[in-house]
Motif scaffolding. Structure first.
Motif, PDB file in Angstrom:
ATOM      1  N   LYS A  62      -5.630  -9.949  -0.213  1.00  0.00           N
ATOM      2  CA  LYS A  62      -6.803  -9.530  -1.154  1.00  0.00           C
ATOM      3  C   LYS A  62      -7.748  -8.933  -0.341  1.00  0.00           C
ATOM      4  CE  LYS A  62      -9.103 -11.357  -4.832  1.00  0.00           C
ATOM      5  NZ  LYS A  62      -8.421 -11.190  -6.238  1.00  0.00           N
ATOM      6  N   ASN A  63      -8.351  -9.176   0.797  1.00  0.00           N
ATOM      7  CA  ASN A  63      -9.177  -8.402   1.587  1.00  0.00           C
ATOM      8  C   ASN A  63      -8.951  -7.063   1.793  1.00  0.00           C
ATOM      9  OD1 ASN A  63     -10.353 -11.155   1.928  1.00  0.00           O
ATOM     10  ND2 ASN A  63      -9.655 -10.963   3.975  1.00  0.00           N
ATOM     11  N   ASN A  64      -7.441  -6.665   1.663  1.00  0.00           N
ATOM     12  CA  ASN A  64      -7.218  -5.304   1.698  1.00  0.00           C
ATOM     13  C   ASN A  64      -7.190  -4.723   0.295  1.00  0.00           C
ATOM     14  OD1 ASN A  64      -6.284  -4.378   4.383  1.00  0.00           O
ATOM     15  ND2 ASN A  64      -6.192  -6.620   4.514  1.00  0.00           N
ATOM     16  N   GLN A  65      -7.827  -5.292  -0.632  1.00  0.00           N
ATOM     17  CA  GLN A  65      -7.864  -4.718  -1.930  1.00  0.00           C
ATOM     18  C   GLN A  65      -6.456  -4.754  -2.583  1.00  0.00           C
ATOM     19  OE1 GLN A  65     -10.198  -3.010   0.610  1.00  0.00           O
ATOM     20  NE2 GLN A  65     -11.274  -4.638  -0.127  1.00  0.00           N
ATOM     21  N   ILE A  66      -5.491  -5.594  -2.299  1.00  0.00           N
ATOM     22  CA  ILE A  66      -4.226  -5.721  -3.016  1.00  0.00           C
ATOM     23  C   ILE A  66      -4.498  -6.845  -4.076  1.00  0.00           C
ATOM     24  CG2 ILE A  66      -1.638  -6.393  -2.732  1.00  0.00           C
ATOM     25  CD1 ILE A  66      -2.476  -4.820   0.153  1.00  0.00           C
ATOM     26  N   GLU A  67      -3.922  -6.502  -5.114  1.00  0.00           N
ATOM     27  CA  GLU A  67      -4.073  -7.285  -6.338  1.00  0.00           C
ATOM     28  C   GLU A  67      -3.264  -8.760  -6.012  1.00  0.00           C
ATOM     29  OE1 GLU A  67      -6.580  -6.966  -8.492  1.00  0.00           O
ATOM     30  OE2 GLU A  67      -6.291  -8.865  -9.308  1.00  0.00           O
TER      31      GLU A  67
ATOM     32  N   GLN B 275       0.837  -1.299  -0.003  1.00  0.00           N
ATOM     33  CA  GLN B 275       0.045   0.103   0.070  1.00  0.00           C
ATOM     34  C   GLN B 275       0.819   1.282   0.068  1.00  0.00           C
ATOM     35  OE1 GLN B 275      -2.781  -0.429   3.254  1.00  0.00           O
ATOM     36  NE2 GLN B 275      -4.265  -1.554   1.759  1.00  0.00           N
TER      37      GLN B 275
END
Lengths: 251, 196
Positions: A243-248, A215
């Protein structure tokens, strides 16, 4: 979307993995092939083997190890350590390595980068840089961070990119072994400066450190050793959390 | 049995290792006569497309390759070889599929090489991608890409621009990613090819 990569790093000596490995269902913790296979099953995106074999004679065992790994696993891997000539690199390529990483030899003779890129393509050449923050700035260090050079880290990475390295593996010696998180400020600076992929290394202690590095610095990949080997961080859980933290992430 | 065109363009250890793991028999093609020994053909390739094309021409196998009616799969640079043209060294390619191989431009604001796992969107009707869902990740390493083409693209990928991850014309197939390094998804694809 291109996924951020999670990369376990294995130290190997005379064709065997060193450092304590603490996998429950591992029959032989010293077998790099079995370990590599386990990591690929767990969802590692790539592997790095750091060869710390001391003598040139024993390097033949490294070639055999690389062949065994290439035969068994279905994800890409990099091998680094002691590569100083084209013929070292070629032997590893022919044994099935996807990439090689160079460090001290490139600092001593930067033309090595051009030669490797020309011979095998930029995608084959990873430049590993060990950096330490000194009062006058970030400085490239050799021999696992023991020997300082006169070279500014930022200058070296820029030069290496121009010479044809395809990827940067940046290890912060200030962070390495501390488990206090990656050096996100430096990593962001370097990542913004280059147009080739950057792998963050040094400092991973918990899953939050991986969220932070992606991030805050937007690097392409994060590498760690002991937190994975000792099972302190499990790759499937880590990847789900990212993934849950919107990281691809590739699940 | 799969024949691999042996023209000296890069290392094929990983490819043959993958075929062995999958129990798929293979051999090397060094001459025109060798093509008759196999019922499907792989054209591998890494490195510079222009250089690879030159090496392929030097083998004298180009006319035979163009005339094949068995399933043919080009992988990475091997895929680029079956297009018309590559911007890498401004080189003429085999011209089997009328599309172009282009360089990723700075305008897309992405890092080059495109290296790592990216999502692929296959055309469900293409047998090469049978059983492979939309958004499946494959492993890519390349600086040049094949333009998207509504007629010949059978799988696409996005990297600042939509490009061809897979192409097909009749019996000729090509994939930009490395199935031999793409985990289970890559293994499904190689098996699909073996059973086309």
């Amino acid at each position: 979307m291109l996924a951020k990569r999670i990369i376990p790093c294995l130290d190997v000596k005379d064709g065997r993995t060193v450092k304590g490995i603490n996998f429950v269902d591992l029959r032989d913790a010293g077998d790099p092939v079995e370990l590599a296979w386990q990591y690929s099953r767990q969802g590692a995106d790539e592997l790095v083997f750091l060869d710390i074999t001391a003598t040139h004679e024993k390097r033949k065992t490294t070639i055999e190890m690389v062949k065994s790994v290439a035969r068994q696993i279905n994800i890409p891997f990099t091998i680094g350590g002691g590569i100083s000539e084209l013929k070292d690199a070629e032997a590893l390529l022919n044994a099935g390595a996807d990439k090689i990483s160079i460090n001290s030899a490139a600092v001593r003779r930067p033309e090595l980068i051009n030669e490797l890129a020309e011979a095998f393509g930029v995608q084959f050449v990873v430049l590993a840089v060990d950096t330490k923050n000194l009062p006058h700035g970030d400085v490239v260090h050799l021999n696992g961070g023991r020997i300082p050079t006169e070279i500014k880290t930022q200058d070296w990475i820029k030069e290496a990119e121009e010479r044809g390295t395809g990827e940067i593996l940046l290890t912060s010696m200030d962070k390495d072994g501390t488990k206090s998180g990656f050096d996100n400020v430096l990593l962001k600076q370097i990542n913004d400066m280059v147009s080739i992929p950057v792998i963050a290394s040094g400092g991973a202690g918990n899953a939050q450190d991986f969220i932070d590095v992606f991030q805050q610095s937007d690097v392409d990949a994060a590498l760690a050793a002991s937190v994975f080997h000792y099972g302190e961080i499990l790759i499937p859980e880590l990847k789900q959390l990212l993934k849950n933290n919107q990281i691809e992430i590739r699940l | 049995m799969i024949g691999i065109v042996n023209y000296g363009a890069g290392n094929i250890f990983s490819l043959t290792a993958a075929l062995e793991r999958l129990g798929l028999k293979y051999g090397m093609i060094n001459s025109e006569a060798d093509f008759d020994l196999y019922d499907r053909i792989i054209i591998p390739g890494v490195g510079h497309a222009g250089t690879a094309m030159k090496k392929l021409v030097d083998t004298g196998l180009v006319p035979k390759i163009k005339s094949l009616n068995k399933p043919v799969l080009g992988i990475c640079v091997g895929m680029q070889l079956i297009t018309d043209f590559s911007e890498e060294g401004n080189s003429q390619m085999l011209g089997i599929i009328p599309v172009k191989t282009l360089r990723f431009q700075e305008e897309i604001c992405k890092k080059v090489p495109h290296m790592g796992w990216n999502q692929v969107y296959p055309d469900n009707s293409c047998p090469l991608f049978k059983g492979i869902k939309n958004e499946t990740y494959f492993y890519f390493v390349h600086s040049y890409f094949i333009e998207f083409n509504s007629k010949f693209t059978v799988a696409f990928c996005n990297y600042g621009i939509k490009f061809s991850a897979g192409i097909q014309r009749d019996n000729f197939y090509g994939v930009q990613f490395h199935p031999e390094k793409s985990g289970e998804a890559g293994e499904i694809l190689l098996k699909n090819f073996a059973h086309l």
